[in-house]
Design a protein around this motif. Structure first.
Motif, PDB file in Angstrom:
ATOM      1  N   ILE A 132      54.612  29.820  32.296  1.00 20.72           N
ATOM      2  CA  ILE A 132      55.112  28.629  33.004  1.00 20.72           C
ATOM      3  C   ILE A 132      54.235  27.390  32.768  1.00 20.72           C
ATOM      4  N   LEU A 133      53.177  27.559  31.972  1.00 18.29           N
ATOM      5  CA  LEU A 133      52.275  26.431  31.720  1.00 18.29           C
ATOM      6  C   LEU A 133      52.922  25.399  30.805  1.00 18.29           C
ATOM      7  N   LYS A 134      52.504  24.156  30.987  1.00 17.75           N
ATOM      8  CA  LYS A 134      52.946  23.076  30.094  1.00 17.75           C
ATOM      9  C   LYS A 134      51.689  22.472  29.453  1.00 17.75           C
ATOM     10  N   GLN A 194      48.870  20.684  27.080  1.00 19.87           N
ATOM     11  CA  GLN A 194      48.755  19.428  26.343  1.00 19.87           C
ATOM     12  C   GLN A 194      47.819  19.666  25.160  1.00 19.87           C
ATOM     13  N   LYS A 195      48.178  19.111  24.013  1.00 21.95           N
ATOM     14  CA  LYS A 195      47.281  19.192  22.861  1.00 21.95           C
ATOM     15  C   LYS A 195      46.731  17.810  22.534  1.00 21.95           C
ATOM     16  N   VAL A 196      45.418  17.772  22.335  1.00 24.07           N
ATOM     17  CA  VAL A 196      44.788  16.560  21.813  1.00 24.07           C
ATOM     18  C   VAL A 196      44.237  16.915  20.439  1.00 24.07           C
ATOM     19  N   SER A 206      40.135  18.744  14.978  1.00 24.98           N
ATOM     20  CA  SER A 206      39.894  19.488  16.203  1.00 24.98           C
ATOM     21  C   SER A 206      41.194  19.505  16.991  1.00 24.98           C
ATOM     22  N   ILE A 207      41.448  20.635  17.603  1.00 26.12           N
ATOM     23  CA  ILE A 207      42.646  20.789  18.439  1.00 26.12           C
ATOM     24  C   ILE A 207      42.207  21.329  19.800  1.00 26.12           C
ATOM     25  N   GLN A 208      42.384  20.508  20.811  1.00 26.01           N
ATOM     26  CA  GLN A 208      42.087  20.921  22.180  1.00 26.01           C
ATOM     27  C   GLN A 208      43.408  21.176  22.883  1.00 26.01           C
ATOM     28  N   THR A 209      43.621  22.422  23.304  1.00 30.41           N
ATOM     29  CA  THR A 209      44.815  22.760  24.078  1.00 30.41           C
ATOM     30  C   THR A 209      44.379  22.937  25.524  1.00 30.41           C
ATOM     31  N   THR A 210      44.945  22.130  26.409  1.00 27.78           N
ATOM     32  CA  THR A 210      44.518  22.151  27.807  1.00 27.78           C
ATOM     33  C   THR A 210      45.692  22.547  28.702  1.00 27.78           C
ATOM     34  N   SER A 250      42.150  26.881  28.809  1.00 28.64           N
ATOM     35  CA  SER A 250      42.167  25.903  27.728  1.00 28.64           C
ATOM     36  C   SER A 250      41.526  26.527  26.505  1.00 28.64           C
ATOM     37  N   TYR A 251      41.833  25.955  25.362  1.00 30.63           N
ATOM     38  CA  TYR A 251      41.313  26.524  24.117  1.00 30.63           C
ATOM     39  C   TYR A 251      40.997  25.398  23.146  1.00 30.63           C
ATOM     40  N   PHE A 252      39.842  25.510  22.489  1.00 29.68           N
ATOM     41  CA  PHE A 252      39.391  24.481  21.557  1.00 29.68           C
ATOM     42  C   PHE A 252      39.116  25.094  20.196  1.00 29.68           C
ATOM     43  N   VAL A 253      39.583  24.437  19.161  1.00 28.65           N
ATOM     44  CA  VAL A 253      39.270  24.914  17.810  1.00 28.65           C
ATOM     45  C   VAL A 253      38.969  23.713  16.915  1.00 28.65           C
ATOM     46  N   GLN A 254      38.046  23.914  15.992  1.00 29.03           N
ATOM     47  CA  GLN A 254      37.599  22.883  15.064  1.00 29.03           C
ATOM     48  C   GLN A 254      37.550  23.505  13.683  1.00 29.03           C
ATOM     49  N   GLY A 309      48.945  33.970  12.758  1.00 28.44           N
ATOM     50  CA  GLY A 309      48.655  32.604  12.327  1.00 28.44           C
ATOM     51  C   GLY A 309      49.559  31.600  13.007  1.00 28.44           C
ATOM     52  N   TRP A 310      49.453  30.369  12.564  1.00 29.72           N
ATOM     53  CA  TRP A 310      50.306  29.328  13.135  1.00 29.72           C
ATOM     54  C   TRP A 310      50.568  28.229  12.111  1.00 29.72           C
ATOM     55  N   THR A 311      51.615  27.474  12.348  1.00 24.50           N
ATOM     56  CA  THR A 311      51.960  26.332  11.501  1.00 24.50           C
ATOM     57  C   THR A 311      52.295  25.146  12.391  1.00 24.50           C
ATOM     58  N   HIS A 312      51.741  23.980  12.070  1.00 24.27           N
ATOM     59  CA  HIS A 312      52.073  22.730  12.753  1.00 24.27           C
ATOM     60  C   HIS A 312      52.787  21.792  11.793  1.00 24.27           C
ATOM     61  N   TRP A 313      53.792  21.093  12.299  1.00 23.53           N
ATOM     62  CA  TRP A 313      54.392  20.007  11.522  1.00 23.53           C
ATOM     63  C   TRP A 313      54.958  18.966  12.485  1.00 23.53           C
ATOM     64  N   GLU A 316      54.567  26.678  15.329  1.00 21.18           N
ATOM     65  CA  GLU A 316      55.062  28.050  15.229  1.00 21.18           C
ATOM     66  C   GLU A 316      53.855  28.959  15.331  1.00 21.18           C
ATOM     67  N   LEU A 317      53.893  29.867  16.307  1.00 25.28           N
ATOM     68  CA  LEU A 317      52.823  30.844  16.505  1.00 25.28           C
ATOM     69  C   LEU A 317      53.341  32.207  16.078  1.00 25.28           C
ATOM     70  N   ARG A 318      52.582  32.881  15.221  1.00 25.54           N
ATOM     71  CA  ARG A 318      53.034  34.176  14.703  1.00 25.54           C
ATOM     72  C   ARG A 318      52.022  35.279  15.016  1.00 25.54           C
TER      73      ARG A 318
HETATM   74  O1  VLZ Z   1      47.055  26.823  19.016  1.00 25.84           O
HETATM   75  O2  VLZ Z   1      46.609  28.947  18.613  1.00 25.84           O
HETATM   76  O3  VLZ Z   1      47.532  24.270  17.959  1.00 25.84           O
HETATM   77  O4  VLZ Z   1      44.342  26.662  18.609  1.00 25.84           O
HETATM   78  C1  VLZ Z   1      47.433  28.394  25.340  1.00 25.84           C
HETATM   79  C2  VLZ Z   1      46.551  28.271  26.541  1.00 25.84           C
HETATM   80  C3  VLZ Z   1      46.679  28.119  24.090  1.00 25.84           C
HETATM   81  C4  VLZ Z   1      47.240  28.852  27.725  1.00 25.84           C
HETATM   82  C5  VLZ Z   1      47.350  28.834  22.962  1.00 25.84           C
HETATM   83  C6  VLZ Z   1      46.664  30.149  28.198  1.00 25.84           C
HETATM   84  C7  VLZ Z   1      46.681  28.484  21.696  1.00 25.84           C
HETATM   85  C8  VLZ Z   1      47.278  31.342  27.563  1.00 25.84           C
HETATM   86  C9  VLZ Z   1      47.685  28.505  20.635  1.00 25.84           C
HETATM   87  C10 VLZ Z   1      46.646  32.615  28.088  1.00 25.84           C
HETATM   88  C11 VLZ Z   1      47.008  33.807  27.246  1.00 25.84           C
HETATM   89  C12 VLZ Z   1      47.060  28.129  19.333  1.00 25.84           C
HETATM   90  C13 VLZ Z   1      46.544  26.451  17.763  1.00 25.84           C
HETATM   91  C14 VLZ Z   1      47.454  25.423  17.175  1.00 25.84           C
HETATM   92  C15 VLZ Z   1      45.171  25.832  17.923  1.00 25.84           C
END
Ligand code: VLZ
Length: 134
Positions: free
Chosen positions: A36-38, A40-42, A51-55, A60-64, A106-110, A119-121
């Motif tokens: 149910i989360l919405k 945000q990606k920066v 860098s991709i910050q998913t909040t 939250s998740y950060f990757v560089q 993996g994943w693909t962004h466009w 697309e998340l695989r």
């Molecule tokens: O995104 O691989 O943009 O990392 C969802 C957070 C983050 C919510 C999913 C919590 C990351 C979920 C997807 C708990 C299981 C991802 C990449 C492409 C960058």
């Protein structure tokens, strides 16, 4: 010049995130919240550096990364499985291959118009998300 993904993007739709999470072995309670989360990606893009910050309100998740340079990904807060990841261009698409315990991960962004696609695989599951520019 490649596409510029830089900016702030808000989730507008998500298809089969449940299947993707199941393939990753995410537990029931976490899936219930996560779906149910919405988020945000920066995204910051400077030359070959990203860098991709998913909040989200929950996790939250950060990757560089740099294009074409393999890096260790810990997937902290997600499934916690370590991967060797590499991101490359496929024309105007950004393609990440995450090599580890899970097959076909993996994943693909466009970008299309003012929308960012993701697309998340994982294994036989594909999740498609759409984000709109904030
Ligand atoms: O995104 O691989 O943009 O990392 C969802 C957070 C983050 C919510 C999913 C919590 C990351 C979920 C997807 C708990 C299981 C991802 C990449 C492409 C960058």
């Amino acid at each position: 010049m490649p596409v510029d993904f830089s900016g702030t993007w808000n989730l507008t739709s998500s298809d089969n995130f449940e299947g993707y999470m199941l393939a990753l072995g995410i537990d029931f309670a976490t899936r219930k919240i996560a779906k149910i989360l919405k988020p945000q990606k920066v995204i910051e893009q400077e030359g070959n550096s990203f860098s991709i910050q998913t909040t989200s309100t929950f996790r939250s998740y950060f990757v560089q990364f740099k294009i074409g340079e393999e890096f260790e990904e810990d997937n902290k807060g997600l499934d916690h499985r370590k991967c060797k990841s590499i991101v490359t261009w496929d024309n105007d698409k950004l393609v990440c291959v995450q090599t580890g315990d899970k097959k076909n991960r993996g994943w693909t962004h466009w970008i299309e118009g003012d929308q960012l696609y993701l697309e998340l695989r994982c294994e036989d599951q594909v999740c498609t998300q759409v984000y709109k520019r904030a």
